[in-house]
Design an enzyme around this catalytic site. Structure first.
Site, PDB file in Angstrom:
ATOM      1  N   CYS A   1      -9.782   8.435  -6.189  1.00 56.02           N
ATOM      2  CA  CYS A   1     -10.485   9.868  -5.898  1.00 56.02           C
ATOM      3  C   CYS A   1     -11.461   9.799  -5.329  1.00 56.02           C
ATOM      4  O   CYS A   1     -12.036   8.604  -5.020  1.00 56.02           O
ATOM      5  CB  CYS A   1     -10.382  10.646  -6.990  1.00 56.02           C
ATOM      6  SG  CYS A   1     -11.566  10.052  -8.269  1.00 56.02           S
TER       7      CYS A   1
ATOM      8  N   CYS B   1     -14.267   7.687  -7.269  1.00 54.97           N
ATOM      9  CA  CYS B   1     -14.222   6.555  -7.152  1.00 54.97           C
ATOM     10  C   CYS B   1     -14.741   5.732  -5.908  1.00 54.97           C
ATOM     11  O   CYS B   1     -15.503   4.884  -5.886  1.00 54.97           O
ATOM     12  CB  CYS B   1     -12.616   6.048  -7.184  1.00 54.97           C
ATOM     13  SG  CYS B   1     -11.818   6.731  -8.637  1.00 54.97           S
TER      14      CYS B   1
ATOM     15  N   ASP C   1      15.404 -13.624 -15.601  1.00 54.47           N
ATOM     16  CA  ASP C   1      14.442 -14.603 -16.159  1.00 54.47           C
ATOM     17  C   ASP C   1      14.054 -14.104 -17.413  1.00 54.47           C
ATOM     18  O   ASP C   1      14.102 -12.961 -17.688  1.00 54.47           O
ATOM     19  CB  ASP C   1      13.379 -14.952 -15.211  1.00 54.47           C
ATOM     20  CG  ASP C   1      12.347 -15.782 -15.510  1.00 54.47           C
ATOM     21  OD1 ASP C   1      12.702 -16.952 -16.450  1.00 54.47           O
ATOM     22  OD2 ASP C   1      11.141 -15.430 -15.626  1.00 54.47           O
TER      23      ASP C   1
ATOM     24  N   ASP D   1       9.987 -13.943 -12.198  1.00 56.89           N
ATOM     25  CA  ASP D   1       8.661 -13.880 -12.170  1.00 56.89           C
ATOM     26  C   ASP D   1       8.020 -15.335 -11.749  1.00 56.89           C
ATOM     27  O   ASP D   1       7.011 -15.472 -10.880  1.00 56.89           O
ATOM     28  CB  ASP D   1       7.992 -13.169 -13.001  1.00 56.89           C
ATOM     29  CG  ASP D   1       7.776 -14.189 -13.960  1.00 56.89           C
ATOM     30  OD1 ASP D   1       8.635 -14.656 -14.468  1.00 56.89           O
ATOM     31  OD2 ASP D   1       6.431 -14.134 -14.755  1.00 56.89           O
TER      32      ASP D   1
ATOM     33  N   ASP E   1      11.266 -19.570 -10.626  1.00 62.19           N
ATOM     34  CA  ASP E   1      12.313 -18.802 -10.209  1.00 62.19           C
ATOM     35  C   ASP E   1      12.640 -18.776  -8.644  1.00 62.19           C
ATOM     36  O   ASP E   1      13.572 -17.903  -8.191  1.00 62.19           O
ATOM     37  CB  ASP E   1      12.204 -17.286 -10.724  1.00 62.19           C
ATOM     38  CG  ASP E   1      12.087 -17.394 -12.380  1.00 62.19           C
ATOM     39  OD1 ASP E   1      13.112 -18.030 -12.793  1.00 62.19           O
ATOM     40  OD2 ASP E   1      11.359 -16.850 -12.963  1.00 62.19           O
TER      41      ASP E   1
END
Lengths: 51, 754
Positions: free
Chosen positions: B44, B47, B445, B627, B631
């Site tokens: 926003c 921020c 996985d 992940d 893999d």
């Protein structure tokens, strides 16, 4: 009818101006952060006018 | 602060070495350097202000600007000083930030080329259409010829500028002996323009300049949206924190310490590895004690001890103590490089997927061109009038020019990708969506995919709250995953416990003093004077007071939210689900039998890819969800692949889809959306073919005028786009139902099977 043909180059010329303006704004990065620009306007600091 | 950036749970990660900041920054004009940071939490205007103010206040920073759309900060700072502490500063104001590779001046040139081409064709289309309307309304021959002339003047540069996107790709395809959708498009546009030019020259009544340019305009809209969708996903994935080391602190023979990029590290170099850093290259520990989180590399969920002599694989995370390690391989011989090679091999083994649009074009183009040729010959025979025969044949080509067909597929995929994006699922390209709709087997996985890869205390209910609070207070001083789990298990609103002399003993546990007694939290062998009565397990931690056991904690890897429901949903949809993990037998069996799915434990990285390839050769279409670094070859070998945002960098880049939220239901959601999209794509293709079935006979009969062509083309495009947008409407109604169902956080307890 033919008396109004001078309007055609004017119309196309205006269109070209619009196109050029769009291309310029694209080039100068005005579309890089549309969300940010929308928020920034609300949080801009007030700068006193210098006389 | 207002709505954003609580900053509560940030302090755990090590801040990057300033030399790493220097390494990824780049020099710009005026003695300045530029650093890009990805700040995912800005959302926003407040921020923006907080971040920019904090950074502007730093010494040496000359310019800082947040881009809210890409959630990035660009900082320019004076190159003569050492890099200001950007990341620490942002962390102090409550924003997690990570370094972002500044890839030269590579702004997205393709996108701006497409948008410029779109703007030019839009301008041309509107102006030519205005002129054409007056021609269609029955302008006098002199006026008509003038208008045709002006149209030609506008159309020619537009064709050259905006049309080259299509001409280039069509030429590429033709040169390699293939056809794609761009071949009939280019041919149609060029022939329409050529014939209209001839028509203008001989003062004929029918010119198709508007058809040629409008076609380009419509198709460029589809093309631009398609590109924007892929680019947005790519940028979002690129903005995720990098999980591989960029460089390491190398101890030179003369005692000096230099920060070297990973690519410059050679075997036998001595590297100083702080706690919280990742191992840059394969190496061996020479000094120090610590524990390593290997979950991202091998899939083992229990932290491994590291002592002198231990062999470390590149990519593992050093948890508790500083280590001095000796490199045993350079970066391109390390584990990561080995994975990259296996990925390439897997990619070559995978059959090439041809996208639906290209397959359609492969059928469509010959049929259309043959029809036009037959029309030409037939009219030549019937009427003997060459000009008339050519005019009608070209009209057939224009009317069949796949405007609707060119939009049919990308529009649906853009809408689908947007819907997935709103649920935090990034899709890399439209082809992935088509492949995802075809899958019949899902391979998961375990560590980091079905589970979160971080531990959870399973027996906290059996422990007295005061003891738990004490254990939590000690654990709060450590970065070890079990300590963090313990600290998190303590109920809030406990009075703070003041401890003296808290110290961490890498590989063993934590020690603290309270009153006159010594408290130890850690391995039973270390914390207890007598361990003979305990039944020890790799995942247990005890709290002891002066060598006597006070409490014993058991840990389990925490399941990802929605994991059980997702696996259940997938099975109900008739998909075969498997778990393939590099972890030890026990935890994999517990998890897989709890879900009722077949499993394979202790699988080596090569084994995963081989397993996926085996399934593929048995005719299965596999979706791999994983992940870890181990893999990635399997992600590449699979028909479609998905990775969570927490995945290894290579895996995130290899996967077709990346989901950013914790919830695993992203997998079933993505499959559902892809199937719906596949359905709409087929509908759209049917609509486009149906349109041709009506329009082509009219064109062959010679009844198509430029007016009819304009109406038919725009009409069919609008129908196809409207049909694609139905997917969006459906998404809205799903979401309002889905939001209520998914809010309560899932927490499934895994009980050991026996």
């Amino acid at each position: 009818m033919t008396d109004y043909f001078y309007l055609i180059p004017i119309a196309i010329g205006l269109g070209l101006c619009g196109l050029a303006a769009f291309l310029w704004s694209l080039q100068s990065g005005q579309y890089d952060d549309l969300q940010g620009a929308a928020e920034r306007i609300l949080h801009q600091d007030d700068v006193p006018l210098s006389h | 602060m207002s709505c954003c950036g609580s900053g509560a749970e940030l302090a755990m990660l090590a801040a990057p070495d300033p030399r790493e900041v220097l390494l990824v920054s780049r020099t710009i004009a005026g003695g300045l350097r530029q650093t890009d940071l990805s700040v995912p939490d800005v959302h926003c205007g407040a921020c923006i202000r907080t971040v920019e103010k904090a950074l502007d206040a730093l010494d040496g920073v000359t310019w800082a600007r947040v881009n809210l759309s890409t959630k990035r900060v660009t900082i320019k700072w004076r190159a003569d000083a050492s890099p200001p502490p950007f990341i620490e500063t942002l962390r102090n104001v409550g924003y997690e930030a990570h370094l972002f590779e500044v890839d030269g001046d590579a702004r997205d040139t393709t996108l701006s080329e497409l948008i410029r081409a779109l703007a030019v064709s839009g301008f041309a289309a509107s102006n030519i259409m205005l002129l054409s309307v007056s021609v269609w309304s029955g302008a006098e021959p002199a006026t008509r010829d003038l208008f045709h002339g002006i149209s030609a003047l506008i159309a020619l540069p537009t064709l050259i500028y905006s049309g080259r996107v299509f001409f280039r790709s069509a030429w590429q395809a033709l040169r390699h002996g293939r056809t794609n959708m761009d071949v009939p498009i280019s041919l149609g546009v060029l022939l329409a323009f050529g014939m209209s030019l001839y028509e203008t020259a001989i003062h004929g009544p029918h010119a198709y300049f508007d058809a040629a340019v409008t076609l380009l305009f419509f198709l460029l809209i589809g093309r631009t949206l398609d590109h924007m969708m892929r680019e947005r996903a790519r940028v979002a994935v690129k903005g995720l924190a990098r999980l591989a080391a960029r460089g390491a602190l190398v101890l030179q023979s003369d005692g000096a310490q230099t920060y070297l990029p990973v690519s410059e590290i050679t075997p036998d170099m001595t590297i100083m590895l702080a706690a919280g850093e990742r191992v840059p290259v394969d190496s061996q520990v020479t000094k120090g004690l610590s524990e390593l989180d290997v979950s991202l590399v091998t899939g083992e969920s229990v932290p491994q001890p590291a002592l002198p002599g231990s062999v470390l694989r590149a990519g593992t995370l050093n948890l508790t103590g500083p280590l001095i390690i000796t490199a045993t391989a350079s970066a391109n011989e390390s584990f990561l490089a080995e994975m990259l090679r296996m990925m390439e091999a897997a990619e070559q083994g995978r059959s090439v997927y041809r996208r639906i649009a290209d397959r359609a074009a492969g059928l469509y183009a010959p049929v259309v061109h043959l029809t036009a040729a037959i029309t030409l010959v037939s009219w030549l025979i019937v009427s003997g009038d060459v000009h008339r025969a050519i005019t009608i044949a070209v009209a057939v080509l224009i009317i069949t020019c796949p405007c609707a067909l060119g939009l049919a597929v990308p529009m649906v995929q853009v809408v689908a990708a947007r819907r997935l994006f709103e649920s935090g699922i990034m899709i890399k390209d439209g082809g992935a969506l088509e492949r995802l709709a075809e899958i019949d087997t899902v391979v998961f996985d375990k560590t980091g995919t079905l589970t979160l890869g971080n531990a959870r205390v399973v027996n906290s209910d059996n422990v007295d709250p005061a003891t738990l609070a004490l254990a939590g207070a000690i654990a709060a001083h450590s970065r070890h995953p079990y300590s963090r789990a313990l600290a998190a298990a303590v109920p809030r609103l406990q009075a703070p416990i003041v401890l003296d002399d808290v110290s961490e003993h890498p590989g063993c546990g934590m020690e603290a003093r309270l009153g006159g007694s010594v408290l130890r939290l850690g391995r039973p062998e270390w914390a207890l004077t007598d361990t003979s009565r305990m039944d020890l397990d790799g995942s247990s931690v005890v709290l002891s007071r002066d060598g006597q056991c006070v409490a014993d904690f058991r840990f389990e890897d925490r399941l990802r939210a929605g994991a059980v429901e997702t696996v259940g949903d997938l099975k109900r949809d008739g998909l075969a689900v498997e778990v393939v993990s590099g972890d030890r037998e026990m935890p994999v069996r517990t998890l897989a039998s709890g879900m009722g799915v077949p499993y394979f434990a202790g699988v080596l990285p090569g084994g995963k890819a081989a397993h996926v390839a085996e399934l593929a050769s048995a005719g299965k279409k596999v979706l791999m969800v994983g992940d870890g670094l181990n893999d990635t070859p399997a992600l590449m070998a699979a028909h479609a692949s998905m990775a969570p945002a927490s995945a290894a960098d290579v895996g995130r880049n290899a996967a077709d889809l990346v989901f950013l939220r914790e919830d695993l239901s992203a997998v079933s959601q993505a499959i559902a959306v892809s199937r719906e999209a596949g359905h709409l794509v087929r509908q759209n293709l049917a609509l486009a073919v149906g349109y041709n079935l009506i329009a082509v006979p009219i064109a062959i009969m010679g009844h198509v005028t430029p007016l009819v062509a304009a109406i038919a083309m725009s009409g069919s495009s609008i129908v196809v786009v409207a049909n694609a947008l139905r997917l969006r409407g459906r998404g809205k109604s799903d979401k309002s139902q889905g939001a209520g169902a998914s809010t309560p956080r899932m927490s499934v307890r895994l009980e050991p099977a026996e």
